[in-house]
Design an enzyme around this catalytic site. Sequence first.
Site, PDB file in Angstrom:
ATOM      1  N   GLU A 227       0.877  -1.172   0.000  1.00 48.09           N
ATOM      2  CA  GLU A 227       0.000   0.000   0.000  1.00 48.09           C
ATOM      3  C   GLU A 227       0.909   1.214   0.000  1.00 48.09           C
ATOM      4  O   GLU A 227       1.470   1.579   1.042  1.00 48.09           O
ATOM      5  CB  GLU A 227      -0.928  -0.002   1.216  1.00 48.09           C
ATOM      6  CG  GLU A 227      -1.899   1.160   1.201  1.00 48.09           C
ATOM      7  CD  GLU A 227      -2.687   1.297   2.485  1.00 48.09           C
ATOM      8  OE1 GLU A 227      -3.546   2.190   2.549  1.00 48.09           O
ATOM      9  OE2 GLU A 227      -2.441   0.524   3.419  1.00 48.09           O
ATOM     10  N   CYS A 261      -2.826   8.768   2.806  1.00 45.52           N
ATOM     11  CA  CYS A 261      -2.299   8.521   1.463  1.00 45.52           C
ATOM     12  C   CYS A 261      -3.245   8.991   0.369  1.00 45.52           C
ATOM     13  O   CYS A 261      -2.804   9.297  -0.741  1.00 45.52           O
ATOM     14  CB  CYS A 261      -1.953   7.045   1.275  1.00 45.52           C
ATOM     15  SG  CYS A 261      -3.348   5.926   1.505  1.00 45.52           S
TER      16      CYS A 261
END
Length: 279
Positions: A227, A261
């Site tokens: 990720e 993010c």
Amino acid sequence: VSQSRYSPITPLSAMSTSTNLEAAFHALRLQSIRQRGDTLQERLQRLRLLHRAVQKTEAELIEAMQADFQKPATEVVLTELVPFYTEIKHQQRHLKKWMRPRRVASSLTTLAGRSTIQSEPRGTCLILAPWNYPFNLSVIPLATALAAGNTVMLKPSELAPHTSSVIARMVASSLPAEIATVVEGDADTARALLNLPFDHIFFTGSTRVGKLVMEAASRHLSSVTLELGGKSPVFVDESANLPDTARKLVWGKWLNAGQTCIAPDYVLINKRMIIVTGK
């Protein structure tokens, strides 16, 4: 889970030498082989133990994240605890279905038999967690790996030391170390862990470090879940409700102090929307 089923092993809350890491890894690997035939109830019991441990540790986790980077209690609940509780309840609700063999059509060469797909544990998993969501991105992957029947070594981020310490104590007090072990340490510890032949590696962080994780995984043919950070543009066209859009953009950008993010990075608009005032 009966504690008597497992041989005692020292938790790795401060253990980072290569010898100790290897010993802990081999204990996890041996247990992962033993528990390949575990029942649904045994996996659910591990999830229940973790669930109860988090409930008992809520106040400590809130205090720890405030100490690490002044994260408000409301945001800890909203972005760390609620996602965990939602995920682990989902796992408990659907695990029976996930473990059940799934009947599929036979191929030409196996027409005389029955064909099924049976999901199996990967084995021993490594979780390298980031600092910006130090609980969420440590313990949700831990729960997921346990639900799938794996053993786990978890390294929380050293940049959130108070949270890391609470997680280490919480896991050590609720699960046998042969099933889940927390290792605290810095980048050198992470590099030492990546030298071990884990069956699966879960990493959240930068693209640069993600490449290093994937390179290390390739040496052992480990599967990976990466990720990675990136850019998140927002496109706003003429149909948008601008006051409402602006409020949502500000909320998304400032949640968790902007350290998400998928937080908005920049806005793209149609140039027909630009209004020039003055010179």
